[in-house]
Scaffold this motif. Structure first.
Motif, mmCIF file in Angstrom:
data_model
loop_
_atom_site.group_PDB
_atom_site.id
_atom_site.type_symbol
_atom_site.label_atom_id
_atom_site.label_comp_id
_atom_site.label_asym_id
_atom_site.label_seq_id
_atom_site.Cartn_x
_atom_site.Cartn_y
_atom_site.Cartn_z
ATOM 1 N N LEU A 1 39.040 35.721 31.174
ATOM 2 C CA LEU A 1 39.511 35.782 32.562
ATOM 3 C C LEU A 1 38.830 36.908 33.330
ATOM 4 O O LEU A 1 38.478 36.748 34.505
ATOM 5 N N VAL A 2 38.639 38.044 32.691
ATOM 6 C CA VAL A 2 37.963 39.172 33.348
ATOM 7 C C VAL A 2 36.514 38.819 33.648
ATOM 8 O O VAL A 2 36.015 39.095 34.752
ATOM 9 N N VAL A 3 35.832 38.180 32.705
ATOM 10 C CA VAL A 3 34.434 37.787 32.930
ATOM 11 C C VAL A 3 34.343 36.793 34.081
ATOM 12 O O VAL A 3 33.475 36.913 34.956
ATOM 13 N N ILE A 4 35.235 35.829 34.130
ATOM 14 C CA ILE A 4 35.237 34.854 35.222
ATOM 15 C C ILE A 4 35.492 35.543 36.550
ATOM 16 O O ILE A 4 34.844 35.249 37.557
ATOM 17 N N ALA A 5 36.433 36.488 36.571
ATOM 18 C CA ALA A 5 36.731 37.206 37.809
ATOM 19 C C ALA A 5 35.542 38.036 38.267
ATOM 20 O O ALA A 5 35.261 38.118 39.472
ATOM 21 N N VAL A 6 34.821 38.641 37.340
ATOM 22 C CA VAL A 6 33.657 39.455 37.709
ATOM 23 C C VAL A 6 32.520 38.571 38.218
ATOM 24 O O VAL A 6 31.869 38.889 39.215
ATOM 25 N N VAL A 7 32.293 37.453 37.548
ATOM 26 C CA VAL A 7 31.200 36.564 37.941
ATOM 27 C C VAL A 7 31.446 35.973 39.325
ATOM 28 O O VAL A 7 30.551 35.909 40.160
ATOM 29 N N PHE A 8 32.682 35.559 39.593
ATOM 30 C CA PHE A 8 33.003 34.911 40.859
ATOM 31 C C PHE A 8 33.722 35.849 41.823
ATOM 32 O O PHE A 8 34.494 35.406 42.674
ATOM 33 N N ARG A 9 33.474 37.138 41.713
ATOM 34 C CA ARG A 9 34.159 38.146 42.521
ATOM 35 C C ARG A 9 33.990 37.893 44.012
ATOM 36 O O ARG A 9 34.968 37.915 44.765
ATOM 37 N N ASP A 10 32.775 37.639 44.460
ATOM 38 C CA ASP A 10 32.526 37.450 45.888
ATOM 39 C C ASP A 10 33.232 36.206 46.419
ATOM 40 O O ASP A 10 33.846 36.242 47.490
ATOM 41 N N GLN A 11 33.156 35.120 45.673
ATOM 42 C CA GLN A 11 33.812 33.898 46.099
ATOM 43 C C GLN A 11 35.328 34.059 46.133
ATOM 44 O O GLN A 11 35.997 33.576 47.044
ATOM 45 N N LEU A 12 35.875 34.743 45.127
ATOM 46 C CA LEU A 12 37.320 34.972 45.099
ATOM 47 C C LEU A 12 37.761 35.848 46.268
ATOM 48 O O LEU A 12 38.818 35.614 46.863
#
Length: 64
Positions: free
Chosen positions: A31-42
């Protein structure tokens, strides 16, 4: 022989072990990796949602 295999299958089906610590750490890490990868979109999505909530609440309050 078939009875022995069926007994093992039933044993696996009835096994109700909870999640271990390793599984929980792996899920959190994913979940942390996904949040970091898609940080701008989120960030864009959350900003848009907050703007919509703000505008809707303003129109609701102004109607009364």
């Amino acid at each position: 022989m078939l009875t022995n295999i069926w007994g093992k299958v039933k044993g696996l089906w009835q096994e109700e072990d909870g999640l271990g610590m390793l599984e929980m750490i792996l899920i959190i890490a994913a979940l942390v990796v996904i949040a970091v990868v898609f940080r701008d979109q989120l960030k864009i999505i959350v900003d848009n949602l907050l703007k919509k909530v703000s505008s809707k609440s303003s129109t609701f309050i102004d109607e009364k």
